[in-house]
Design a protein around this motif. Structure first.
Motif, short mmCIF file in Angstrom:
data_model
loop_
_atom_site.label_atom_id
_atom_site.label_comp_id
_atom_site.label_asym_id
_atom_site.label_seq_id
_atom_site.Cartn_x
_atom_site.Cartn_y
_atom_site.Cartn_z
N GLN A 130 -37.19 19.88 4.32
CA GLN A 130 -37.27 18.49 3.89
C GLN A 130 -38.47 18.23 2.98
OE1 GLN A 130 -35.32 15.44 4.59
NE2 GLN A 130 -33.87 17.10 4.57
N ALA A 133 -37.91 19.95 -0.33
CA ALA A 133 -37.02 19.24 -1.24
C ALA A 133 -37.76 18.11 -1.95
CB ALA A 133 -35.81 18.70 -0.48
N GLY A 134 -38.64 17.46 -1.21
CA GLY A 134 -39.44 16.38 -1.80
C GLY A 134 -40.36 16.91 -2.88
N LEU A 139 -42.38 14.95 -6.06
CA LEU A 139 -43.15 14.00 -5.26
C LEU A 139 -44.48 14.64 -4.87
CD1 LEU A 139 -40.27 12.76 -2.95
CD2 LEU A 139 -41.38 11.40 -4.72
N GLN A 143 -46.49 10.90 -1.04
CA GLN A 143 -45.13 10.39 -1.20
C GLN A 143 -44.17 11.13 -0.27
OE1 GLN A 143 -44.97 11.09 -5.48
NE2 GLN A 143 -44.99 8.88 -5.83
N TYR A 147 -42.38 8.78 2.29
CA TYR A 147 -40.98 8.45 2.05
C TYR A 147 -40.01 9.38 2.78
CZ TYR A 147 -42.79 5.60 -1.78
OH TYR A 147 -43.48 4.70 -2.51
N ILE A 148 -40.45 10.59 3.08
CA ILE A 148 -39.51 11.58 3.62
C ILE A 148 -39.85 11.99 5.05
CG2 ILE A 148 -38.55 13.88 3.30
CD1 ILE A 148 -39.06 13.42 0.27
N PRO A 151 -40.93 8.68 7.87
CA PRO A 151 -39.81 7.83 8.29
C PRO A 151 -38.86 8.55 9.25
CG PRO A 151 -40.12 7.66 5.93
CD PRO A 151 -41.03 8.77 6.41
N GLN A 152 -38.62 9.83 8.99
CA GLN A 152 -37.75 10.59 9.89
C GLN A 152 -38.46 10.91 11.19
OE1 GLN A 152 -35.31 13.83 8.19
NE2 GLN A 152 -36.28 13.36 6.25
N LEU B 51 -42.99 26.57 -4.84
CA LEU B 51 -42.84 26.18 -3.43
C LEU B 51 -43.44 27.27 -2.56
CD1 LEU B 51 -39.26 24.61 -3.25
CD2 LEU B 51 -41.47 23.45 -3.23
N PRO B 74 -46.72 18.80 -9.28
CA PRO B 74 -45.66 17.79 -9.12
C PRO B 74 -45.00 17.42 -10.46
CG PRO B 74 -47.53 17.22 -7.77
CD PRO B 74 -47.96 18.40 -8.61
N PHE B 84 -30.93 23.68 -2.75
CA PHE B 84 -31.26 24.54 -1.62
C PHE B 84 -30.01 25.00 -0.87
CE2 PHE B 84 -34.89 21.89 -2.48
CZ PHE B 84 -35.99 22.70 -2.24
N GLU B 88 -30.64 19.96 2.02
CA GLU B 88 -31.89 19.21 2.15
C GLU B 88 -31.81 17.82 1.54
OE1 GLU B 88 -33.71 20.30 4.25
OE2 GLU B 88 -33.51 22.49 4.20
N PHE B 90 -32.01 13.84 2.09
CA PHE B 90 -32.85 13.10 3.02
C PHE B 90 -31.94 12.29 3.95
CE2 PHE B 90 -35.43 13.30 -1.02
CZ PHE B 90 -36.05 14.48 -0.65
N HIS B 92 -32.21 10.14 6.23
CA HIS B 92 -32.44 8.74 6.58
C HIS B 92 -32.15 7.80 5.40
CE1 HIS B 92 -35.97 10.21 4.60
NE2 HIS B 92 -36.55 9.04 4.56
N LEU B 101 -34.72 7.89 -5.27
CA LEU B 101 -36.11 7.97 -4.79
C LEU B 101 -37.07 8.58 -5.82
CD1 LEU B 101 -38.16 7.64 -2.41
CD2 LEU B 101 -37.56 9.96 -1.74
N VAL B 106 -41.34 9.14 -9.08
CA VAL B 106 -41.95 10.18 -9.92
C VAL B 106 -41.84 9.83 -11.40
CG1 VAL B 106 -41.89 12.62 -10.57
CG2 VAL B 106 -41.47 11.95 -8.20
N ARG B 150 -28.64 14.90 -7.38
CA ARG B 150 -30.01 14.43 -7.17
C ARG B 150 -30.99 15.17 -8.09
NH1 ARG B 150 -32.83 15.22 -1.35
NH2 ARG B 150 -32.71 17.41 -1.98
#
Lengths: 230, 243
Positions: A130, A133-134, A139, A143, A147-148, A151-152, B51, B74, B84, B88, B90, B92, B101, B106, B150
């Motif tokens: 997660q 991915a952000g 991000l 952030q 945001y990710i 909240p979860q 990453l 970033p 991925f 992945e 989000f 929520h 988002l 960004v 996305r």
């Protein structure tokens, strides 16, 4: 036994019990919750962050606070905070801060340790993909957290968090050691003035039970509403 | 576009995940990376947008060195889309918000602008009607198509795919591959870690074969499938193509 149960001692003092006492209790609970969750989240981010010193401080703080009895800390802070205030303002004598402020600071610092552990469990329940991915979307750390991850995390631990808040609500009765007028304190003062301990303590118990029970029920309802669909 | 030179990566002091890897992906090129599990192909692609950190060598995207402490990572990542294995999304956020988002936070796009872009892309991957749903209400194939949309919403200069179909049920693989094929035909620069040799045959320009952290073979598609030079690549191909 209940034949001479005097309800007037309660009904005549409702405004003192609720507008003074319960108001104190609810404001203390609400404010300590907000600042405690905020501080607890900060402690957790320190603990899980990159900087070893901050992580060690956070872990040390949480473990230290969790090994102290709350009533001791309340007492201790009541006498210590005036001295800290003196030291911070450079004054020459301890500055009294009052029972509410002292209790507020104590509950914030104390509960932060418990909230920190809850938030940490929440963050650790989020798969590592997660945040990845952000970050992959560009991000930044705050952030991704804001945001990710958080909240979860909060949704995942909401039941535990709210249960802890209910416990905090009950724990605020410990301010009786400061002679503060919270709900229990208010009842206690009337009881002693009118020699009606029996009526008032029963009444206090019923009120605490009803509020806590209703809150627990609300937690269950809320949990279903905010649950993440997986 | 993407240059990878002499990249070394260790996990801990003893395990070397990448050994002196060197390759490149040109603008508009589609490069497929394959190899047995544990060969380092996923690690390599995660190093491309940092990453995962690398301990030696360098990776340059469009003139910017990825493993330079001064690089604004970033910002660089916002230009490189990534898809991925486990989608992945989000969970929520609604599908539409998954797409909006990063556009808003960004790229600083206005809500209306981000929504418009999101709708166009959802339509393109065939999921316009799902915008108001949550990821958990979609099938794996649908989720992965959302994940591609996305990434595309950021208007990337290149796309990285890390085993995009490995976690999917067989009947959903093609709907995802179709989107990827379409992207490739439109000239998107793509680096794709996958076992889908059909996809490689159809759209790849080059195929990279990795084994035990090394790039064993780096060849044009026709050379790779026609006459792989290394034994290991031959064995791998015979196993993977025989059924």
């Amino acid at each position: 036994m209940f034949a001479n149960f005097d309800t007037h001692v309660i009904t005549n003092n409702l405004s003192y019990l609720f507008l003074d006492g319960m108001r104190f209790t609810l404001i203390l609970t609400a404010l300590s919750t907000v600042t405690g969750v905020f501080l607890g989240t900060l402690l957790t981010l320190m603990r899980l962050g990159r900087w070893k010193v901050l992580a060690a401080f956070s872990a040390g703080y949480v473990n230290f606070v969790r090994s102290l009895p709350l009533v001791l800390v309340i007492f201790w802070f009541f006498f210590l905070v005036p001295w800290i205030a003196m030291w911070m303002t450079g004054g020459s004598r301890p500055i009294p801060v009052g029972a509410f402020m002292s209790a507020f600071i104590t509950f914030t610092l104390f509960e932060a340790a418990y909230f920190a552990e809850i938030v940490r469990a929440g963050i650790q329940s989020i798969p590592k993909g997660q945040p990845s991915a952000g970050y992959a979307l560009g991000l930044r750390y705050w952030q991704v957290m804001g945001y990710i991850v958080l909240p979860q995390a909060f949704r995942n631990v909401l039941p535990v968090l709210l249960t802890q808040i209910i416990a905090l609500f009950q724990d605020t009765t410990l301010v009786y050691v400061l002679s503060a007028t919270d709900f229990l304190g208010a009842a206690d003062k009337i009881a002693k003035r009118d020699f009606r301990q029996f009526e008032l303590y029963i009444f206090v118990a019923v009120v605490y039970f009803l509020i806590s029970f209703a809150a627990s029920y609300a937690v269950k309802r809320l949990q279903k509403r905010v649950a993440i669909i997986h | 576009m993407i240059t990878i030179s002499h990249v070394n990566k260790w996990y801990g002091p003893t395990f070397q995940a990448l050994k002196d890897c060197t390759t490149h992906v040109g603008k508009g090129e589609v490069v497929v990376v394959c190899g047995p599990s544990g060969s380092g192909k996923s690690t390599l692609i995660k190093c491309v947008n940092a990453l995962e950190p690398i301990q030696g060598g360098e990776i340059i995207i469009n003139g910017t060195k990825v493993n330079d402490p001064k690089t604004d990572l970033p910002k660089l990542r916002s230009h490189v889309g990534m898809v991925f294995q486990h989608f992945e999304l989000f969970p929520h956020l609604k599908i539409i918000d998954n797409l909006c988002l990063a556009q808003e936070k960004v790229l600083g796009r206005k809500r209306s602008e981000a929504m418009e872009r999101a709708r166009v892309l959802l339509e393109r991957v065939g999921l316009k009607s799902q915008a108001q749903k949550f990821p958990g209400q979609l099938s794996g194939g649908q989720q992965q198509r959302v994940a591609i949309a996305r990434a595309l919403a950021m208007d990337p200069i290149a796309m990285l795919f890390d085993e995009p179909t490995s976690a999917l049920d067989p009947e959903m693989i093609n709907e995802v591959l179709d989107v990827m094929v379409q992207l490739a035909h439109e000239g998107m620069t793509m680096m794709v870690v996958t076992h889908e040799m059909g996809f490689a045959r159809k759209v790849a320009d080059r195929v990279i074969f990795m084994d035990q952290g090394e790039i064993v073979e780096d060849a044009n598609k026709d050379d790779f499938f026609g006459k792989p030079r290394s034994d290991r690549a031959q064995q791998f191909l015979s196993k993977i193509l025989s059924h």
